[in-house]
Write a protein that holds these residues in place. Sequence first.
Motif, PDB file in Angstrom:
ATOM      1  N   UNK A 259       0.830  -1.209   0.000  1.00  0.00           N
ATOM      2  CA  UNK A 259       0.000   0.000   0.000  1.00  0.00           C
ATOM      3  C   UNK A 259       0.866   1.260   0.000  1.00  0.00           C
ATOM      4  N   UNK A 260       1.992   1.218   0.710  1.00  0.00           N
ATOM      5  CA  UNK A 260       2.870   2.395   0.743  1.00  0.00           C
ATOM      6  C   UNK A 260       3.522   2.639  -0.622  1.00  0.00           C
TER       7      UNK A 260
ATOM      8  N   UNK B  12       2.224   1.770  -3.437  1.00  0.00           N
ATOM      9  CA  UNK B  12       1.138   2.237  -4.306  1.00  0.00           C
ATOM     10  C   UNK B  12       0.867   3.710  -4.055  1.00  0.00           C
ATOM     11  N   UNK B  13       0.934   4.099  -2.796  1.00  0.00           N
ATOM     12  CA  UNK B  13       0.703   5.499  -2.427  1.00  0.00           C
ATOM     13  C   UNK B  13       1.701   6.413  -3.143  1.00  0.00           C
TER      14      UNK B  13
ATOM     15  N   UNK C 160       2.991   5.956  -6.035  1.00  0.00           N
ATOM     16  CA  UNK C 160       2.556   6.113  -7.428  1.00  0.00           C
ATOM     17  C   UNK C 160       1.402   7.100  -7.526  1.00  0.00           C
TER      18      UNK C 160
ATOM     19  N   UNK D 267       9.923   5.593 -12.126  1.00  0.00           N
ATOM     20  CA  UNK D 267      10.380   4.707 -11.049  1.00  0.00           C
ATOM     21  C   UNK D 267       9.218   4.269 -10.161  1.00  0.00           C
TER      22      UNK D 267
ATOM     23  N   UNK E 205       6.161   3.941 -11.129  1.00  0.00           N
ATOM     24  CA  UNK E 205       5.346   2.980 -11.885  1.00  0.00           C
ATOM     25  C   UNK E 205       5.998   1.589 -11.877  1.00  0.00           C
ATOM     26  N   UNK E 206       7.315   1.570 -12.079  1.00  0.00           N
ATOM     27  CA  UNK E 206       8.013   0.277 -12.038  1.00  0.00           C
ATOM     28  C   UNK E 206       7.917  -0.324 -10.630  1.00  0.00           C
TER      29      UNK E 206
ATOM     30  N   UNK F 193       5.519   0.072  -8.560  1.00  0.00           N
ATOM     31  CA  UNK F 193       4.154  -0.443  -8.396  1.00  0.00           C
ATOM     32  C   UNK F 193       3.983  -1.766  -9.143  1.00  0.00           C
ATOM     33  N   UNK F 194       4.466  -1.788 -10.386  1.00  0.00           N
ATOM     34  CA  UNK F 194       4.276  -2.991 -11.213  1.00  0.00           C
ATOM     35  C   UNK F 194       5.076  -4.181 -10.674  1.00  0.00           C
ATOM     36  N   UNK F 195       6.325  -3.918 -10.287  1.00  0.00           N
ATOM     37  CA  UNK F 195       7.226  -5.013  -9.937  1.00  0.00           C
ATOM     38  C   UNK F 195       7.195  -5.382  -8.448  1.00  0.00           C
TER      39      UNK F 195
ATOM     40  N   UNK G 103       2.367  -4.552  -6.634  1.00  0.00           N
ATOM     41  CA  UNK G 103       1.343  -5.524  -7.050  1.00  0.00           C
ATOM     42  C   UNK G 103       1.616  -6.925  -6.502  1.00  0.00           C
TER      43      UNK G 103
ATOM     44  N   UNK H 178      -5.200   3.783  -0.156  1.00  0.00           N
ATOM     45  CA  UNK H 178      -3.855   3.380   0.286  1.00  0.00           C
ATOM     46  C   UNK H 178      -3.608   3.824   1.719  1.00  0.00           C
TER      47      UNK H 178
ATOM     48  N   UNK I 212      -5.641   1.665   3.998  1.00  0.00           N
ATOM     49  CA  UNK I 212      -5.059   0.322   4.183  1.00  0.00           C
ATOM     50  C   UNK I 212      -3.870   0.371   5.128  1.00  0.00           C
ATOM     51  N   UNK I 213      -2.980   1.332   4.924  1.00  0.00           N
ATOM     52  CA  UNK I 213      -1.797   1.444   5.790  1.00  0.00           C
ATOM     53  C   UNK I 213      -2.238   1.725   7.227  1.00  0.00           C
TER      54      UNK I 213
ATOM     55  N   UNK J 130      -6.851  -1.218  -4.659  1.00  0.00           N
ATOM     56  CA  UNK J 130      -5.641  -0.409  -4.901  1.00  0.00           C
ATOM     57  C   UNK J 130      -4.934  -0.871  -6.178  1.00  0.00           C
ATOM     58  N   UNK J 131      -4.859  -2.177  -6.377  1.00  0.00           N
ATOM     59  CA  UNK J 131      -4.212  -2.696  -7.595  1.00  0.00           C
ATOM     60  C   UNK J 131      -4.972  -2.213  -8.831  1.00  0.00           C
TER      61      UNK J 131
ATOM     62  N   UNK K  73      -4.480   4.232 -13.036  1.00  0.00           N
ATOM     63  CA  UNK K  73      -3.815   5.538 -12.953  1.00  0.00           C
ATOM     64  C   UNK K  73      -2.399   5.473 -13.526  1.00  0.00           C
TER      65      UNK K  73
ATOM     66  N   UNK L 256       5.792  12.460 -18.604  1.00  0.00           N
ATOM     67  CA  UNK L 256       6.265  11.202 -18.033  1.00  0.00           C
ATOM     68  C   UNK L 256       7.537  10.755 -18.754  1.00  0.00           C
TER      69      UNK L 256
ATOM     70  N   UNK M 162       9.583  -0.511 -19.297  1.00  0.00           N
ATOM     71  CA  UNK M 162      10.258  -1.094 -18.123  1.00  0.00           C
ATOM     72  C   UNK M 162      11.753  -1.271 -18.414  1.00  0.00           C
TER      73      UNK M 162
ATOM     74  N   UNK N 203      13.499   2.073 -18.255  1.00  0.00           N
ATOM     75  CA  UNK N 203      13.749   2.508 -16.875  1.00  0.00           C
ATOM     76  C   UNK N 203      14.972   1.776 -16.314  1.00  0.00           C
TER      77      UNK N 203
END
Lengths: 69, 229
Positions: A22-23, A25-26, A28, A35, A37-38, A40-42, A45, B43, B46-47, B81-82, B88, B98, B155, B158
């Motif tokens: 959750x942190x 995600x926050x 993002x 960074x 986004x990566x 969050x994705x990696x 999730x 978020x 949840x935290x 959240x997911x 988003x 971006x 990805x 990055x």
Amino acid sequence: MTDGAQVPFVLRLSMAAGILGAMLSLALFIHAGPYELVGFMMLAQPLLALAVALFAVQVFKDLRREGLL
Amino acid sequence: MTLPTGLLTALASAAENDLADPLPHGWIGTTDEWARGLGIVFSLLAVGLLALAWKRLRRGGLTSVRKELLILPLVVLPLTIVFLGYSHGIESSKGPMFCGSCHVMKPYLADLQNPVSDTLAATHYKNRYIQEHQCYTCHSDYGMFGTMQAKMAGMGHVARNLTGAYSLPLKISHPYPNVRCLGCHRESQKFQRSEGHPKEVLPSLVSGETSCIDCHGPAHPTMTKEARR
């Protein structure tokens, strides 16, 4: 699990994964950069998925212990 | 006669507001703005709930009521959240800011937004040929897999940016496919009736045998040493 019993390791792990996920995600949601986004994705999730899965495992264990499954 | 500073600020603010895009009646924000706002709330919730539960569980153990309440921060909120984060994140990653947030891309973004530049990208940008998501529109294929491929490639970008595993000047990894130009231009009269596109040439343009960029480039400026790093 009974009242006042020690908190199972699986549940603690699930909660820790949930907090971390959750942190991340926050981060993002606050600033959507490459960074974040990566991250969050990696990381976020999989951590959130792990939190849900471990909680389900704990519920399954409890139900089996109580003879409901 | 001099005007008070407060009044000047108010006038400047009013002038700025006049230049802002007019919003339709009943405007309540975009889907992405809602996803972001709800994502922050969920978020934090949840935290907060998990931190509180962690503290309580350590002190008083686990009651069946507390166990049931954990469904909210450990099942409902993570899944929400997911969903919101994915929505988003993908939407935000399509904007030029971006792409331009990495240092190595800043010269490309500067050229894109330069009103006197005559590169293909800047021409599309200043004339609003592409309304939004300018980088993404030209650098991804259409449909679901186009988005997925672009994100997977992103990805990798990055990772390369983080590790420095790239060389300058940057080069496009594959020859630029005409299909990305033709997605917008194929049906336009300007494309079909242009003297530069005689009928005998059209098949080679559509097949990609002749590249659009060969005649209409450069798409971006050639990077000089000053623009690097």
